[in-house]
Design an enzyme around this catalytic site. Structure first.
Site, PDB file in Angstrom:
ATOM      1  N   ASP A  31      30.326  -2.566  77.060  1.00 32.26           N
ATOM      2  CA  ASP A  31      29.275  -2.241  76.096  1.00 32.26           C
ATOM      3  C   ASP A  31      28.559  -0.960  76.506  1.00 32.26           C
ATOM      4  O   ASP A  31      28.905  -0.332  77.517  1.00 32.26           O
ATOM      5  CB  ASP A  31      28.275  -3.396  75.955  1.00 32.26           C
ATOM      6  CG  ASP A  31      27.722  -3.511  74.539  1.00 32.26           C
ATOM      7  OD1 ASP A  31      27.216  -2.492  74.004  1.00 32.26           O
ATOM      8  OD2 ASP A  31      27.790  -4.600  73.963  1.00 32.26           O
ATOM      9  N   ASN A  93      34.270   6.820  67.674  1.00 29.79           N
ATOM     10  CA  ASN A  93      33.821   5.569  68.279  1.00 29.79           C
ATOM     11  C   ASN A  93      34.596   4.363  67.747  1.00 29.79           C
ATOM     12  O   ASN A  93      35.058   3.515  68.516  1.00 29.79           O
ATOM     13  CB  ASN A  93      32.324   5.386  68.018  1.00 29.79           C
ATOM     14  CG  ASN A  93      31.715   4.306  68.890  1.00 29.79           C
ATOM     15  OD1 ASN A  93      31.675   4.428  70.101  1.00 29.79           O
ATOM     16  ND2 ASN A  93      31.244   3.241  68.263  1.00 29.79           N
ATOM     17  N   SER A 117      35.607  -5.355  58.670  1.00 27.03           N
ATOM     18  CA  SER A 117      34.365  -5.495  57.909  1.00 27.03           C
ATOM     19  C   SER A 117      34.640  -5.665  56.425  1.00 27.03           C
ATOM     20  O   SER A 117      35.571  -5.054  55.880  1.00 27.03           O
ATOM     21  CB  SER A 117      33.491  -4.249  58.117  1.00 27.03           C
ATOM     22  OG  SER A 117      32.393  -4.245  57.235  1.00 27.03           O
ATOM     23  N   TYR A 141      31.160   4.362  58.087  1.00 23.28           N
ATOM     24  CA  TYR A 141      31.422   3.116  58.819  1.00 23.28           C
ATOM     25  C   TYR A 141      32.553   2.344  58.160  1.00 23.28           C
ATOM     26  O   TYR A 141      33.515   1.929  58.825  1.00 23.28           O
ATOM     27  CB  TYR A 141      30.156   2.258  58.878  1.00 23.28           C
ATOM     28  CG  TYR A 141      30.434   0.835  59.308  1.00 23.28           C
ATOM     29  CD1 TYR A 141      30.741   0.542  60.636  1.00 23.28           C
ATOM     30  CD2 TYR A 141      30.412  -0.215  58.393  1.00 23.28           C
ATOM     31  CE1 TYR A 141      31.025  -0.755  61.033  1.00 23.28           C
ATOM     32  CE2 TYR A 141      30.694  -1.517  58.787  1.00 23.28           C
ATOM     33  CZ  TYR A 141      30.991  -1.781  60.108  1.00 23.28           C
ATOM     34  OH  TYR A 141      31.280  -3.076  60.497  1.00 23.28           O
ATOM     35  N   LYS A 145      36.546   1.512  59.595  1.00 28.64           N
ATOM     36  CA  LYS A 145      37.121   0.171  59.688  1.00 28.64           C
ATOM     37  C   LYS A 145      38.377   0.049  58.820  1.00 28.64           C
ATOM     38  O   LYS A 145      39.389  -0.538  59.231  1.00 28.64           O
ATOM     39  CB  LYS A 145      36.083  -0.875  59.259  1.00 28.64           C
ATOM     40  CG  LYS A 145      34.935  -1.033  60.239  1.00 28.64           C
ATOM     41  CD  LYS A 145      35.416  -1.578  61.570  1.00 28.64           C
ATOM     42  CE  LYS A 145      34.299  -1.919  62.513  1.00 28.64           C
ATOM     43  NZ  LYS A 145      34.782  -2.466  63.799  1.00 28.64           N
ATOM     44  N   VAL A 171      26.962 -11.456  58.324  1.00 20.55           N
ATOM     45  CA  VAL A 171      26.752 -12.331  59.469  1.00 20.55           C
ATOM     46  C   VAL A 171      25.273 -12.329  59.862  1.00 20.55           C
ATOM     47  O   VAL A 171      24.626 -11.284  59.887  1.00 20.55           O
ATOM     48  CB  VAL A 171      27.608 -11.877  60.666  1.00 20.55           C
ATOM     49  CG1 VAL A 171      27.532 -12.917  61.789  1.00 20.55           C
ATOM     50  CG2 VAL A 171      29.061 -11.650  60.249  1.00 20.55           C
ATOM     51  N   LYS A 179      19.264  -4.798  66.498  1.00 21.89           N
ATOM     52  CA  LYS A 179      19.876  -4.138  65.353  1.00 21.89           C
ATOM     53  C   LYS A 179      18.856  -3.532  64.386  1.00 21.89           C
ATOM     54  O   LYS A 179      19.228  -2.808  63.471  1.00 21.89           O
ATOM     55  CB  LYS A 179      20.799  -5.112  64.607  1.00 21.89           C
ATOM     56  CG  LYS A 179      22.028  -5.499  65.414  1.00 21.89           C
ATOM     57  CD  LYS A 179      22.843  -6.584  64.743  1.00 21.89           C
ATOM     58  CE  LYS A 179      23.492  -6.114  63.452  1.00 21.89           C
ATOM     59  NZ  LYS A 179      24.547  -5.111  63.677  1.00 21.89           N
ATOM     60  N   GLY A 204      15.742  -6.200  40.656  1.00 15.94           N
ATOM     61  CA  GLY A 204      17.102  -6.227  40.151  1.00 15.94           C
ATOM     62  C   GLY A 204      17.697  -4.854  39.922  1.00 15.94           C
ATOM     63  O   GLY A 204      16.985  -3.879  39.661  1.00 15.94           O
ATOM     64  N   ARG A 215      25.306 -12.377  48.317  1.00 18.36           N
ATOM     65  CA  ARG A 215      26.092 -12.068  49.501  1.00 18.36           C
ATOM     66  C   ARG A 215      26.797 -13.340  49.983  1.00 18.36           C
ATOM     67  O   ARG A 215      26.317 -14.452  49.767  1.00 18.36           O
ATOM     68  CB  ARG A 215      25.182 -11.575  50.650  1.00 18.36           C
ATOM     69  CG  ARG A 215      24.592 -10.202  50.463  1.00 18.36           C
ATOM     70  CD  ARG A 215      25.620  -9.128  50.761  1.00 18.36           C
ATOM     71  NE  ARG A 215      24.998  -7.813  50.787  1.00 18.36           N
ATOM     72  CZ  ARG A 215      24.711  -7.094  49.734  1.00 18.36           C
ATOM     73  NH1 ARG A 215      24.971  -7.588  48.530  1.00 18.36           N
ATOM     74  NH2 ARG A 215      24.167  -5.893  49.847  1.00 18.36           N
TER      75      ARG A 215
END
Length: 321
Positions: A31, A93, A117, A141, A145, A171, A179, A204, A215
């Site tokens: 890490d 990365n 993801s 991002y 992925k 998640v 985060k 909305g 979600r």
């Protein structure tokens, strides 16, 4: 040895915790502890060693890394900030490092289970199946992925060992304090509710009512269970959705927080201009492929998972015990 990259991060540290619960401590955590808050995620965990991700990446790239026999690699390490538009950094990365580690594992016949993801589905207008027809990247991002998923797919007929990509949906759960704005709404809104008596959600957009965007929220313990299922079945490879298959509105999600607290209300705020055109108003994993692979451990009911996590936020600052 078991290697967990991103092992001090959100999902990675939960994997390490559950490995400890299984009696395993022969674990190498990889890490970046530049953000020292992540130390809280691992200070009570039991593992054999730690290595900085840059040192690890260089050693893997140069084929000089050696920690003895490796049982499995859980590759959770990545930059996960969907609002970071430094594409060069994101690709270096998330993409280049993952490619090097994939080949390292293939050459040594080491099972490789990595984090993909659900952002690879973009707006989701074509569905959420593990199918190129459904794929679209809305930010660097997601592209990093998606491109890695596509890279690995080129080798699917010549794999020397297991390779599984898990497309995580939304998640939530303990060990996500570091985060900040990318933490789940449970983490963000629990303390706001305790302080002000209210939770704020977006008004909305895209035809959805206030707070009615949806979600596929999945508890981190269930994500760990999916990872472990594939670890236990090394004969299975491929890319699989990691979601519950059931969408819930943000209103439902936050009402579970309110029901735990026994107080509070929801106030709706204007949708940010910066997110327009870059926001998923609906996600729901198609779990057909996951279930066909034999996964049968089910998923924690949403309210139960939220209440369990809120109890940790109340009693232990949101960290696993």
């Amino acid at each position: 040895m078991i290697i967990v990259t991103g092992g001090a991060g959100f999902i990675g540290s939960n994997i390490v915790k559950q490995l400890n619960n299984k009696g395993r401590n022969d674990i190498l955590i990889v890490d970046d502890l530049t953000d020292g808050r992540k130390i809280k995620n691992i200070e009570m965990l039991d593992f054999a060693d730690y290595i900085d991700y840059e040192d690890f990446d260089i050693a893997v790239e140069q084929n000089t890394f050696d920690c003895g026999p490796i049982e499995v690699v859980f590759h959770e390490g990545a930059c996960t900030d969907t609002m970071d538009y430094d594409g060069r950094y994101m690709m270096k990365n998330n993409y280049e490092g993952s490619k090097n580690l994939f080949h390292y594992c293939q050459e040594r016949r080491v099972p490789f289970i990595y984090a993909s993801s659900a952002s690879t589905y973009g707006h989701g207008s074509n569905g959420f199946r593990e199918d190129p027809a459904c794929e679209q990247a809305l930010n660097p991002y997601a592209y990093s992925k998606l491109l890695f998923d596509r890279y690995v797919a080129k080798f699917r007929n010549q794999l020397q060992s297991q390779c599984v990509g898990l497309r995580y949906f939304n998640v939530f759960g303990p060990n996500e304090t570091h985060k900040d704005k990318m933490a789940s709404l449970v983490r963000q809104m629990y303390y706001k509710l305790m302080e002000t008596g209210e939770i704020t959600l977006f008004k909305g957009i895209d035809g959805y009512g206030d707070g009615e965007q949806t979600r596929d929220f999945i508890y981190v313990n269930d994500v760990v269970n999916v990872n472990f299922y594939f670890w236990e079945h090394p004969e299975i490879s491929g890319v699989f959705n990691c979601g519950t298959g059931h969408a819930h509105t943000f209103n439902e999600f936050m009402k579970a927080v309110i029901s735990f607290a026994g107080k509070g209300e929801i106030r709706y705020i204007d949708f940010p201009e910066v997110l327009k055109g870059k926001y998923q108003s609906y996600t729901q994993a198609d779990t057909t492929k996951l279930l066909a692979a034999g996964y049968d451990k089910g998923f924690t009911p949403l309210e139960q998972a939220v209440h369990e996590y809120c109890a940790l936020l109340r009693d232990n600052e949101g960290y696993v015990k």
